[in-house]
Design a protein around this motif. Structure first.
Motif, mmCIF file in Angstrom:
data_model
loop_
_atom_site.group_PDB
_atom_site.id
_atom_site.type_symbol
_atom_site.label_atom_id
_atom_site.label_comp_id
_atom_site.label_asym_id
_atom_site.label_seq_id
_atom_site.Cartn_x
_atom_site.Cartn_y
_atom_site.Cartn_z
ATOM 1 N N ASN A 12 0.809 -1.224 0.000
ATOM 2 C CA ASN A 12 0.000 0.000 0.000
ATOM 3 C C ASN A 12 0.841 1.273 0.000
ATOM 4 N N CYS A 15 1.769 2.524 -3.372
ATOM 5 C CA CYS A 15 0.658 2.763 -4.300
ATOM 6 C C CYS A 15 0.077 4.155 -4.034
ATOM 7 N N ASP A 26 -0.518 1.079 -8.461
ATOM 8 C CA ASP A 26 -1.624 0.110 -8.362
ATOM 9 C C ASP A 26 -2.044 -0.449 -9.721
ATOM 10 N N VAL A 29 -1.279 -4.367 -10.650
ATOM 11 C CA VAL A 29 -1.716 -5.481 -9.797
ATOM 12 C C VAL A 29 -2.454 -6.558 -10.597
ATOM 13 N N LYS A 30 -3.388 -6.131 -11.431
ATOM 14 C CA LYS A 30 -4.170 -7.113 -12.215
ATOM 15 C C LYS A 30 -3.277 -7.975 -13.089
ATOM 16 N N ASN A 33 -1.344 -10.536 -11.043
ATOM 17 C CA ASN A 33 -2.209 -11.666 -10.675
ATOM 18 C C ASN A 33 -2.346 -12.643 -11.838
ATOM 19 N N HIS A 93 -1.059 -4.637 -1.473
ATOM 20 C CA HIS A 93 -2.237 -4.003 -2.067
ATOM 21 C C HIS A 93 -3.397 -5.001 -1.970
ATOM 22 N N PRO A 94 -4.573 -4.536 -1.561
ATOM 23 C CA PRO A 94 -5.663 -5.488 -1.299
ATOM 24 C C PRO A 94 -6.069 -6.326 -2.515
ATOM 25 N N ALA A 95 -5.807 -5.829 -3.713
ATOM 26 C CA ALA A 95 -6.181 -6.597 -4.910
ATOM 27 C C ALA A 95 -5.101 -7.579 -5.343
ATOM 28 N N ASN A 97 -3.220 -10.833 -5.497
ATOM 29 C CA ASN A 97 -3.583 -12.200 -5.126
ATOM 30 C C ASN A 97 -2.378 -12.881 -4.483
#
Ligand code: VGL
Ligand code: ZN
Length: 198
Positions: A12, A15, A26, A29-30, A33, A93-95, A97
């Motif tokens: 975090n 970000c 941020d 992140v996707k 994952n 970061h919460p997203a 994985n």
């Protein structure tokens, strides 16, 4: 011969809105994952500082954030207080994985020495243990992604190349701080060391 994905410091505080925010940190992140499934070994790293860490500007009387001081191991940028052990800023970061990760390695926990690289602290000799782990797992080729490209990702990539791994930094899944030309400097250093910048 196995491939390992090393995900550097997607936390975090690196970000947007974080204490040491990296622009668009941020946004990667996707993609990170989505990448994890293709690797036999997935390692996440976490910058993990005690409150009295010597890399924090506010632990040096009168020092400005982003100024540079001499430490026994060389020059050191003084950073805004970030990634304090157990804080929300130090959390992933919460997203991100984190479930597929086989190992989470924490670094920078010794008060007197910073640790950008996932392999060695900034004295370039104190080991984190990651090299032994990867050797035991048979990993020879590493793909590095994460934050920040010109600090922790680059230092990790340079150490990995020095240790004899095949190293690729996947640039679209990294973001940089870019302090005083650090991005160009570190890209040059990585290229010179034989790191593939893809
Ligand atoms: C980092 C500066 C201070 C990084 C960590 O993850 O790149 N940069 N601590
Ligand atoms: Zn740090």
């Amino acid at each position: 011969m196995t491939k390992a994905l090393i995900v550097i410091d997607v936390q975090n505080d690196f970000c947007p809105k974080g204490a040491l925010a990296v622009a668009d940190g941020d946004q990667i992140v996707k993609g990170i994952n989505a990448l994890m499934g293709g690797f036999e070994t997935v390692v996440l790293t976490q910058d993990w500082h005690p409150a009295n860490h010597r890399s924090f500007a506010d632990n040096h009387a009168g020092a400005a954030p982003f100024s540079v001081v001499k430490m026994p191991y060389g020059s050191q940028v003084l950073w805004p207080r970030h990634c304090v052990q157990g804080s929300d800023g130090a959390a992933f970061h919460p997203a991100l994985n984190a479930a597929p990760a086989h190992l989470i390695i924490r670094k920078g926990f010794r008060p007197q020495i910073d640790s950008y690289s996932a392999f060695f602290e900034n004295d370039r000799t104190t080991a984190t243990g990651l090299h032994g782990y990867l050797q035991d797992r048979g990993a020879r080729d590493l793909v590095l992604v994460g934050l920040a490209l010109d600090y922790c990702v680059a230092y990790s990539a340079l150490d990995a190349a020095r240790l004899g791994y095949g190293v690729t930094v996947q640039m679209d899944l990294c973001r940089a701080i870019d302090l005083n030309g650090s991005l160009a400097d570190m890209q040059g250093a990585m290229r010179a060391a034989g790191v593939a910048l893809s």
